[in-house]
Write a protein that holds these residues in place. Structure first.
Motif, PDB file in Angstrom:
ATOM      1  N   ARG A  56     -34.981  47.026 -51.394  1.00  0.00           N
ATOM      2  CA  ARG A  56     -34.281  47.108 -50.109  1.00  0.00           C
ATOM      3  C   ARG A  56     -34.703  45.916 -49.250  1.00  0.00           C
ATOM      4  N   PRO A  57     -33.857  45.472 -48.342  1.00  0.00           N
ATOM      5  CA  PRO A  57     -34.268  44.367 -47.465  1.00  0.00           C
ATOM      6  C   PRO A  57     -35.534  44.758 -46.697  1.00  0.00           C
ATOM      7  N   ILE A  83     -33.924  38.028 -52.462  1.00  0.00           N
ATOM      8  CA  ILE A  83     -32.894  36.986 -52.358  1.00  0.00           C
ATOM      9  C   ILE A  83     -31.646  37.393 -53.141  1.00  0.00           C
ATOM     10  N   TYR A  84     -31.843  37.850 -54.378  1.00  0.00           N
ATOM     11  CA  TYR A  84     -30.706  38.330 -55.191  1.00  0.00           C
ATOM     12  C   TYR A  84     -29.950  39.420 -54.443  1.00  0.00           C
ATOM     13  N   LYS A  85     -30.717  40.385 -53.927  1.00  0.00           N
ATOM     14  CA  LYS A  85     -30.105  41.530 -53.247  1.00  0.00           C
ATOM     15  C   LYS A  85     -29.322  41.070 -52.012  1.00  0.00           C
ATOM     16  N   ASP A  86     -29.894  40.153 -51.245  1.00  0.00           N
ATOM     17  CA  ASP A  86     -29.239  39.701 -50.023  1.00  0.00           C
ATOM     18  C   ASP A  86     -27.931  38.970 -50.331  1.00  0.00           C
ATOM     19  N   VAL A  87     -27.963  38.102 -51.336  1.00  0.00           N
ATOM     20  CA  VAL A  87     -26.741  37.369 -51.709  1.00  0.00           C
ATOM     21  C   VAL A  87     -25.668  38.357 -52.159  1.00  0.00           C
ATOM     22  N   PHE A 112     -34.872  38.129 -44.970  1.00  0.00           N
ATOM     23  CA  PHE A 112     -34.423  39.417 -44.437  1.00  0.00           C
ATOM     24  C   PHE A 112     -32.932  39.560 -44.698  1.00  0.00           C
ATOM     25  N   HIS A 113     -32.377  40.701 -44.336  1.00  0.00           N
ATOM     26  CA  HIS A 113     -30.955  40.950 -44.602  1.00  0.00           C
ATOM     27  C   HIS A 113     -30.075  39.961 -43.827  1.00  0.00           C
ATOM     28  N   GLY A 114     -29.302  39.165 -44.551  1.00  0.00           N
ATOM     29  CA  GLY A 114     -28.418  38.175 -43.937  1.00  0.00           C
ATOM     30  C   GLY A 114     -28.954  36.754 -44.008  1.00  0.00           C
TER      31      GLY A 114
END
Length: 525
Positions: free
Chosen positions: A149-150, A294-298, A365-367
């Motif tokens: 999670r972020p 980073i993967y998750k955010d992209v 962070f997220h974004g």
């Protein structure tokens, strides 16, 4: 300190910084080589060498390097001031930033413990080979990221900013009742519209702008053609200061990439390409926990964006390399933040075994990936894209997620946004506050990303032209207030936070420069 002392200190600091640079050794080598040329005379040696460096373009490169240093160095201060005061002069800001950093690092360490994923590990040879083979198509990979999670989202950060208080400030001294309407309750000086008009005079209604269809007094085609010709001259001259001044009225699409690189003094020399390749090798050799973030955010942001999904591979490459780049640590000299530190496994909590983690000192962070995404439209060479993004981050974007009293910091931007609305649209502000739709709760997500992912790309790049041109993020707060002013009639009809958010949900059709111009120069004072 008097002005002469300040100037002497600044010069000494810049000389010290440039003395160890690659540019210094290049100029030194060129100066030595030119001694063999017949036009260099012994009796006028100094002048002749200077003349050679000027005509061969090295003097201009040195000027650009000095100009860059002036933008990133700390403001002059008393020689006896402690280092932490140089990073951030206000004690309550330093304390809040330190507390926030502990919270973020604790969240990261908890994730590592809960998931049983180490903060860093050496990849096995087979995994290294596999990653090297698919380096240019990482977007096709679908790792299981459901448990990650972020570390935090912008709304978590906003709550921290809302809680900021200066214990030494007596709020009863504020003359205006409106100062208590907003969420940000800290006494910082932010510019009002008359001061902004003076500072942003090139954006006035009578000045030609790229990004506005009907220019006052000038036929649009005539203005654009003439303006583009001036832009070509600026690029040919390779002058960072001229490029920055030019950018205040916008950059044409064909010249923007070169002008931005020139403003940032990011010229992608062979050593920059080599540095990027070394970072790539570091990504292939070691796996970091933040890689998953980073993967998750992209995947959560850019991959779902109509403008940016095609750049997924570029985003992975740039952000993974960025997380390993220890050169980014340099910006912590003038950033209120301190790079997070973790302990080497098996060594206990011995301070001597503490290392900066991630190596660049920045926990995504997220974004976060949206700071890179718009630049993919300008640069298709990964090393060039990387060096421009790193410079943009080190000059501007870091201020959007750290707590400081800087005029371009996120705290000042939030306060400026609220003050502009309270002063010039008091009825709207009061109405939204009464229905539980504080304007900052809606606008914060725009500002923390400098509007990336909210505006159409062409409009976003016009906004970022002005950030670079004025060397300030203030224009982000101005645009946020201008959006509320533009939609004020609809917002006066809403009865809840949800309906207010619905009115402001889609900004992709907005034209940035007319909004900013009208808000700054047509608002009654």
């Amino acid at each position: 300190m008097d002005e002469d002392s300040e100037l002497s200190l600044t010069i000494a600091h810049i000389v010290q910084r440039l003395r160890g640079s690659h540019l210094h050794s290049q100029i030194e080598r060129q100066a030595k080589e030119c001694l063999h040329q017949p036009e260099i005379k012994l009796d006028s040696l100094k002048e002749d060498v200077r003349s050679f460096l000027k005509t061969s373009g090295w003097e201009r490169q040195l000027q650009n390097a000095v100009y860059r240093e002036l933008h990133v160095q700390l403001p002059p201060s008393h020689p006896a001031a402690p280092p932490e005061h140089l990073k951030e002069p206000l004690a309550y800001m330093r304390k809040a930033q330190a507390s926030w950093e502990k919270r973020v690092l604790k969240s990261l360490n908890s994730m590592s413990t809960e998931l049983g994923v180490p903060l860093a590990r050496m990849r096995p040879a087979a995994e290294q080979k596999e990653l090297a083979n698919k380096w240019n198509e990482m977007g096709t990979d679908e790792p299981d990221l459901t448990s990650f999670r972020p570390v935090y989202a912008p709304k978590d950060f906003l709550e921290v900013l809302i809680g900021l208080r200066n214990q030494n400030h007596d709020g009863s001294e504020d003359v205006s009742v409106r100062s208590h309407w907003g969420l940000i309750q800290v006494p910082l000086n932010v510019r009002d519209i008359p001061q902004l008009r003076q500072a942003y005079s090139e954006l006035s209604l009578t000045t030609g702008q790229l990004g506005i269809d009907d220019h006052a007094h000038i036929h649009p085609d005539m203005f654009e053609n003439e303006y583009v010709q001036i832009g070509k001259k600026v690029v040919a001259e390779q002058d960072s200061a001229a490029a920055q001044q030019y950018s205040r009225q916008g950059c044409s699409t064909g010249l923007r990439a070169e002008l931005w690189a020139l403003i940032l003094n990011s010229n992608n020399q062979p050593q920059d390409v080599m540095h990027y390749e070394q970072l790539t090798a570091g990504v292939i050799q070691h796996d970091l926990l933040v890689d998953n973030l980073i993967y998750k955010d992209v995947k959560l942001t850019a991959s779902n964006d109509d403008y940016y999904f095609v750049f997924e591979d570029f985003l992975y490459q740039v952000l993974l390399c960025f997380s390993r780049d220890t050169a980014v640590l340099e910006h912590f000299k003038y950033n209120s933040a301190t790079p997070p530190r973790s302990f080497i496994q098996g060594k206990g909590e011995d301070e001597q075994c503490a290392v900066v983690y991630p190596p660049n000192g920045v926990i995504p962070f997220h974004g976060f990936s949206m700071y890179v995404a718009p630049l993919c439209f300008l640069y298709n060479e990964p090393s060039k894209l990387y060096s421009v993004f790193r410079e943009m981050y080190s000059r501007y974007f870091f201020r959007l997620h750290s707590i400081s009293s800087s005029p371009s910091g996120i705290v000042s931007l939030c306060l400026q946004f609220e003050r502009l609305l309270q002063t010039h649209l008091p009825q709207l502000f009061y109405h939204l506050r009464q229905i539980g739709a504080q304007p900052l709760r809606i606008a914060f997500k725009w500002m923390v990303r400098a509007f990336s992912g909210y505006l159409s790309t062409d409009q976003l790049l016009l906004l970022w032209d002005r950030i670079l041109g004025y060397d300030s993020l203030e224009v982000v707060a101005v645009l946020a207030a201008a959006v509320f002013a533009f939609r004020s009639e609809n917002l006066m009809e809403v009865t809840s936070l949800g309906s207010a958010e619905a009115v402001l949900a889609d900004l992709s059709t907005l034209k940035v420069m007319p909004l900013i111009q009208i808000f700054l120069f047509a608002t009654a004072i």
